[in-house]
Design a protein around this motif. Structure first.
Motif, short mmCIF file in Angstrom:
data_model
loop_
_atom_site.label_atom_id
_atom_site.label_comp_id
_atom_site.label_asym_id
_atom_site.label_seq_id
_atom_site.Cartn_x
_atom_site.Cartn_y
_atom_site.Cartn_z
N LYS A 76 0.86 -1.19 0.00
CA LYS A 76 0.00 0.00 0.00
C LYS A 76 0.89 1.24 0.00
CE LYS A 76 -3.52 -2.46 2.64
NZ LYS A 76 -4.19 -2.62 3.96
N ILE A 77 0.70 2.10 -1.01
CA ILE A 77 1.51 3.32 -1.09
C ILE A 77 0.80 4.50 -0.41
CG2 ILE A 77 0.62 3.97 -3.38
CD1 ILE A 77 3.40 5.01 -4.07
N ILE A 78 -0.54 4.51 -0.45
CA ILE A 78 -1.35 5.54 0.20
C ILE A 78 -2.38 4.85 1.10
CG2 ILE A 78 -3.13 7.32 -0.16
CD1 ILE A 78 -0.51 8.44 -0.93
N GLU A 79 -2.46 5.33 2.35
CA GLU A 79 -3.47 4.83 3.29
C GLU A 79 -4.19 6.03 3.92
OE1 GLU A 79 -2.01 1.19 5.68
OE2 GLU A 79 -0.17 2.24 5.07
N VAL A 80 -5.48 6.11 3.68
CA VAL A 80 -6.31 7.20 4.21
C VAL A 80 -7.26 6.61 5.24
CG1 VAL A 80 -8.05 8.94 3.63
CG2 VAL A 80 -6.16 8.51 2.06
N SER A 81 -7.26 7.21 6.45
CA SER A 81 -8.10 6.67 7.53
C SER A 81 -8.93 7.78 8.16
CB SER A 81 -7.22 6.02 8.61
OG SER A 81 -6.44 4.97 8.09
N ASN A 82 -10.25 7.59 8.13
CA ASN A 82 -11.20 8.48 8.82
C ASN A 82 -10.91 9.95 8.51
OD1 ASN A 82 -13.49 8.76 10.46
ND2 ASN A 82 -12.23 9.20 12.26
N LEU A 83 -10.71 10.25 7.23
CA LEU A 83 -10.34 11.61 6.82
C LEU A 83 -11.57 12.52 6.77
CD1 LEU A 83 -7.83 13.26 5.85
CD2 LEU A 83 -8.60 12.81 3.52
N LYS A 107 -1.31 8.47 5.11
CA LYS A 107 0.04 7.91 5.13
C LYS A 107 0.53 7.65 3.71
CE LYS A 107 -0.19 5.74 9.69
NZ LYS A 107 -0.15 4.46 10.45
N TYR A 108 1.78 8.07 3.45
CA TYR A 108 2.44 7.78 2.18
C TYR A 108 3.65 6.90 2.47
CZ TYR A 108 5.55 8.42 -1.82
OH TYR A 108 6.41 8.20 -2.87
N ASN A 109 3.62 5.68 1.94
CA ASN A 109 4.67 4.69 2.25
C ASN A 109 4.90 4.58 3.75
OD1 ASN A 109 5.22 3.72 -0.32
ND2 ASN A 109 6.75 5.31 -0.74
N GLY A 110 3.80 4.59 4.51
CA GLY A 110 3.88 4.41 5.96
C GLY A 110 4.15 5.67 6.74
N GLN A 111 4.50 6.78 6.09
CA GLN A 111 4.79 8.03 6.79
C GLN A 111 3.55 8.92 6.87
OE1 GLN A 111 7.76 10.55 4.98
NE2 GLN A 111 8.05 11.78 6.83
#
Length: 573
Positions: A309-316, A379-383
């Motif tokens: 996963k390169i992008i992870e969006v949570s509860n945005l 998160k982008y690459n976990g950051q």
């Protein structure tokens, strides 16, 4: 009983200096009929309509021809009328709906007043009578809250509502001929369908003749009785709508039909008009060679979903305050993005689709922090991106890029395109000097299909499709890993759109890009995407594999989006 012609264009030739733009054009439209005029930008279709209206630019020269208007037993050559004489017909007997209602409506005059003014001018109504008639017209074109919209300004209503105001203005004086010039190009598919249905019902109710100008043959299939196809200022084909789709004759017509993404199968790449101009095999055979097998589709999807996963969006959440009163007190919030969560795999194209105002553009810009989110995680690459300060976020923009919808407004008109591509490289200190950067810019221009000798040209010297290629090259200059394409083909002709979509896919394969592809056109999103998100009112309505959502939509809203896509069935033999 055979219908009589209302307008006859005979042997029309128009030039600008030494350049001939319309060449020996002839066609007619009968009373009570709808004629579709189709072609790419620059084909001369809008120029012809402006000549009917007497609105040609002073630099245009009519070399020959007649435009005969048959009215009340008289035949008038519109080309021979003086400006004052033409003004009696324009807006009264012949009316026009323009492509972009925002630029056609005066932003500092209330909506209703702009329609009422036409009524007072042409129908000699009092101010009170003109207001009452305008509100009746607003009801007829199905505007909600007609009294309120009468007293509001253009910026306070949606794009579809603006277009309805323009339609009300056009029909206010009960014209015999209505010219609709690309009236649905910038609209969502659902709004487009309602506008097409509205024009069709008004045409039947009032027995108007309609010239419907578009670059999209699928739209013509919805409204027109007959079709004229134009290319480079000439008529290349003319037929009833049914016969044209059953058996298109000219290669150019076949190309316009084929370059729209099909809904019932997936292609490896979209055919473009040029493919058909030199085709040496049956069309059906050519299309079959481009089809992607079900197994190839599944293998491609499996490969993408196996990646990290390169992008992870949570509860945005991205909420905008609503201010009222002298002291701008906050009375509420517009929840443009509301509790949205999803992820994107490396190398994936994730489609984001929905109507205007659903929050898809705000979501894309929130991910890049071009709009600051209210809360949530990106998160982008976990950051985590939401906690980065402006300096750290600016450094991340090398990896995270966006291609905007409108290449006209996203390029500086005073900056040469070579410099526009080079500038972000200089800001981010990519390469050691401008000489090396210029070499890279020239390489990028060639990658996106632009000649190196265009380096010192200004944006106004390019077509819409070329400008979008410049914007793509500018995004590529940063060596990004992740790109958001925000409605990046919605303003383009279907033929140019096909070229840009093919280019984006070729670049993805070459550079291993990851895309979020935002569009209101579900057929384009389905063609481009591995998975798809459907948004409504700031929230995710439906999410899944693109093919599955199209074949078996779970939400009524998604079903409505799919049903609104113009369907075109034609014979490839």
């Amino acid at each position: 009983m055979r219908k009589q012609p209302l307008i006859e264009i005979k042997n029309l030739c128009i030039s600008f200096g030494a350049r001939k733009t319309i060449t020996h054009l002839s066609y007619s439209i009968n009373e009570g009929e709808t004629l579709g005029v189709v072609g790419e930008s620059g084909s001369g279709k809008s120029l012809t309509s402006l000549s009917i209206m007497g609105l040609l630019h002073p630099s245009a020269k009519i070399d020959s021809g007649e435009i005969l208007f048959h009215l009340n037993g008289q035949t008038i050559d519109l080309l021979k009328l003086k400006d004052e004489e033409m003004r009696k017909f324009r807006g009264n007997d012949i009316a026009m709906i323009f492509q972009e209602p925002m630029t056609s409506l005066n932003p500092v005059i209330k909506n209703g007043e702009q329609v009422a003014e036409a009524l007072r001018l042409h129908k000699n109504l009092s101010r009170k009578e003109a207001r009452e008639k305008t509100i009746e017209l607003f009801k007829e074109v199905q505007l909600p809250r007609p009294e309120s919209i009468y007293d509001s300004y253009p910026h306070q209503i949606s794009g579809g509502q603006k277009q309805r105001v323009m339609i009300a203005m056009a029909i206010s004086c009960e014209p015999k001929l209505l010219i609709a010039d690309e009236p649905t190009t910038a609209l969502d598919v659902t709004v487009q369908k309602t506008i097409l249905d509205l024009i069709k019902s008004l045409q039947q109710k009032r027995n108007m003749s309609v010239i419907f100008i578009t670059h999209d043959l699928a739209v013509v299939a919805e409204v027109a009785d007959n079709v004229v196809v134009m290319k480079s200022g000439e008529k290349v084909e003319s037929e009833t709508t049914q016969k044209l789709f059953e058996n298109p004759q000219h290669p150019y017509t076949k190309g316009l039909l084929a370059c729209r993404p099909p809904m019932d199968f997936r292609l490896k790449k979209l055919p473009i008009v040029e493919d058909f101009l030199s085709l040496d095999q049956p069309v059906a055979q050519f299309i079959n060679q481009l089809k992607m097998s079900k197994q190839d589709q599944q293998n491609k999807l499996n490969s993408v979903l196996a990646q990290n996963k390169i992008i992870e969006v949570s509860n945005l959440n991205t909420h905008f305050p609503i201010h009222k009163g002298v002291f701008r007190k906050t009375v509420g919030y517009v929840k443009a993005v509301n509790k949205v969560s999803f992820h994107v795999h490396k190398g994936e194209t994730l489609g984001l689709v929905g109507e205007s105002g659903c929050g898809k553009t705000t979501l894309g810009r929130s991910i890049l922090r071009l709009v600051e989110p209210t809360s949530g995680s990106i998160k982008y690459n976990g950051q985590e991106l939401t906690t980065l300060d402006s300096s750290a976020m600016r450094a991340k923009r090398e990896d995270l890029q966006i291609i905007f919808q409108d290449p006209y407004s996203s390029l500086n008109p005073k900056m040469k395109i070579g410099k526009a591509i080079l500038e972000p490289m200089k800001v981010h200190k990519i390469e050691s000097n401008d000489s090396i950067r210029k070499e890279k810019v020239i390489d990028l221009m060639e990658v996106v299909g632009l000649d190196a000798n265009l380096f010192d040209r200004y944006p106004h010297e390019f077509s819409g499709g070329q400008r979008q290629r410049v914007c793509i090259a500018r995004a590529l200059a940063m060596n990004p890993k992740f790109i958001i394409c925000d409605e990046s083909v919605s303003a383009l002709d279907v033929s140019v759109q096909a070229q840009v979509l093919n280019l984006l896919n070729e670049l993805k394969a070459k550079f291993s890009f990851t895309y979020i592809f935002i569009s209101h056109d579900l057929s384009v999103v389905k063609y481009m995407s591995d998975r798809m998100i459907v948004m409504k009112e700031g929230q995710i309505e439906e999410m899944g594999i693109a093919e599955d959502i199209y074949r078996n939509p779970q939400s009524e809203y998604t079903q409505r989006l799919i049903e609104a896509i113009p369907r075109v069935h034609f014979n490839w033999t």
